[in-house]
Design an enzyme around this catalytic site. Structure first.
Site, short mmCIF file in Angstrom:
data_model
loop_
_atom_site.label_atom_id
_atom_site.label_comp_id
_atom_site.label_asym_id
_atom_site.label_seq_id
_atom_site.Cartn_x
_atom_site.Cartn_y
_atom_site.Cartn_z
N THR A 143 69.44 58.62 105.52
CA THR A 143 69.68 58.01 107.00
C THR A 143 70.97 57.10 107.02
O THR A 143 70.97 56.22 105.90
CB THR A 143 68.23 57.54 107.49
OG1 THR A 143 67.34 58.56 107.51
CG2 THR A 143 68.53 56.94 108.85
N ARG A 188 60.44 69.33 112.74
CA ARG A 188 59.94 68.00 112.30
C ARG A 188 60.77 67.00 113.01
O ARG A 188 62.02 66.98 112.79
CB ARG A 188 60.02 68.04 110.73
CG ARG A 188 59.55 66.66 110.04
CD ARG A 188 60.68 65.65 109.69
NE ARG A 188 60.48 64.44 108.94
CZ ARG A 188 61.21 63.64 108.87
NH1 ARG A 188 62.36 63.62 109.01
NH2 ARG A 188 60.64 62.35 108.03
N VAL A 189 60.25 65.78 113.35
CA VAL A 189 60.87 64.72 113.80
C VAL A 189 60.53 63.39 113.01
O VAL A 189 59.17 63.24 112.80
CB VAL A 189 60.71 64.38 115.24
CG1 VAL A 189 61.60 63.25 115.84
CG2 VAL A 189 61.22 65.60 116.19
N GLY A 190 61.36 62.88 112.62
CA GLY A 190 60.99 61.55 111.86
C GLY A 190 61.26 60.36 112.71
O GLY A 190 61.14 60.29 113.92
N ASP A 191 61.35 59.14 112.01
CA ASP A 191 61.15 57.71 112.53
C ASP A 191 62.74 57.51 113.34
O ASP A 191 62.59 56.67 114.26
CB ASP A 191 61.01 56.74 111.49
CG ASP A 191 62.24 56.54 110.52
OD1 ASP A 191 62.92 55.66 110.64
OD2 ASP A 191 62.43 57.35 109.78
N THR A 248 65.36 52.79 107.23
CA THR A 248 65.98 53.86 106.57
C THR A 248 64.54 54.02 105.43
O THR A 248 64.17 53.10 104.99
CB THR A 248 66.90 53.71 105.69
OG1 THR A 248 67.35 55.08 104.92
CG2 THR A 248 67.11 52.53 104.90
N GLY A 249 64.28 55.27 105.32
CA GLY A 249 63.35 55.56 104.10
C GLY A 249 62.30 56.91 104.60
O GLY A 249 62.81 57.70 105.33
N ILE A 250 61.26 56.79 104.18
CA ILE A 250 60.18 57.89 104.50
C ILE A 250 59.62 57.82 105.85
O ILE A 250 58.69 56.88 106.34
CB ILE A 250 58.89 58.02 103.43
CG1 ILE A 250 59.63 58.05 102.00
CG2 ILE A 250 58.05 58.94 103.73
CD1 ILE A 250 58.50 57.93 101.06
N GLY A 251 60.22 58.63 106.74
CA GLY A 251 59.89 58.69 108.29
C GLY A 251 58.43 58.70 108.58
O GLY A 251 57.94 58.02 109.43
#
Length: 270
Positions: free
Chosen positions: A135, A163-166, A185-188
């Protein structure tokens, strides 16, 4: 560290940078800083973060824009969000197919009727089979003292369609107020459970220093979910900037009239 405004901080993702092309990432971060800072000297912080992020989307070196990874169906679906701190205006897009998702998010913000739009766009980008980063994001403080934040991503390789992340969610992947601007940034899926960007804003708004606020939220995320999951950049209204991460590295950079610096691993502070 405190910087003279205008100032811009950017990142190209937190993750295992020991196995990635850090030299290319550093070069593209430097170019993105130049683009963003040039815009910052003649425009607003909002325009500057969009310019810097759009450059990183176009570079193909990060998991955003041209470098976006493919979902389980072999398609590209991207998320992005932008926020103006002075008036709390937000624009975001999710699961879109467009060359520059961050510019699509800016259109949503400027239109003003909605905050988050899902789907749509054309597949104009060229997918890269190997990306260096993750990201991308930016935060900036302009000469007028206004803060802004932006984040953009191609998501997780092999994700389920839709799928939608953060990254497009205010308070999670980005947040900006009159006090602070943050990009995550990272695991959403983990970031969405804590809303770390908003938690940093809450601490800074209560009077805690930016650096300790970022460190405290990072510590909370680590205690809840472990190492190797998240990174953040932040900038406050006094020009204090800082980056934190609990991964093996985070591509990041800062630029003001007095300094320009890019880094990937621990050691170099921005």
């Amino acid at each position: 560290m405190k910087y003279t405004r205008p100032v811009i901080l950017i990142h190209g993702g937190a993750g295992d940078w020991t196995s990635r092309d850090s030299d290319t990432a550093l070069r593209e971060l430097s170019n993105a800083l130049d683009r963003g800072f040039e815009q910052l000297t003649k425009g607003s912080s909002l325009e500057a973060v969009v310019e810097a992020v759009a450059y990183m989307e176009d570079s193909g070196a990060f998991d955003a824009g041209r470098g976006s990874v493919l979902n389980a169906k072999g398609e590209v679906e991207m998320d992005a969000g932008v926020m103006s701190g002075k008036d709390l205006r937000v624009g975001a897009v999710a699961a879109v197919k467009a060359r520059n998702p961050v510019k699509e998010a800016l259109k949503v913000l400027r239109d003003g009727r909605h905050v988050l739009m899902v789907g749509g766009g054309r597949e104009e980008m060229i997918n890269q089979t190997e990306v260096s980063g993750d990201t991308v994001g930016a935060v900036a403080l302009d000469m007028e003292g206004s803060l802004a934040a932006a984040t953009s991503t191609g998501g997780i390789r092999g994700k389920l369609p839709g799928r939608v992340g953060d990254s497009p969610i205010p308070g999670a992947g980005y947040y900006a107020t009159t006090n602070v601007a943050v990009s995550s940034t990272g695991i959403g899926e983990l970031i969405l459970r804590v809303l770390p960007a908003k938690e940093v804003d809450m601490l800074v708004s209560m009077g805690f220093p930016l650096e300790s606020s970022l460190e405290a939220v990072l510590g909370k995320m680590t205690s809840l979910f472990g190492e190797g999951i998240v990174g953040m950049i932040g900038l406050d209204k006094q020009g204090n900037g800082h980056a934190v991460f609990n991964t093996k590295g985070m591509a990041r950079g800062v630029m003001s009239k007095d300094v320009k610096k890019v880094a990937v691993f621990q050691g170099d502070r921005i």
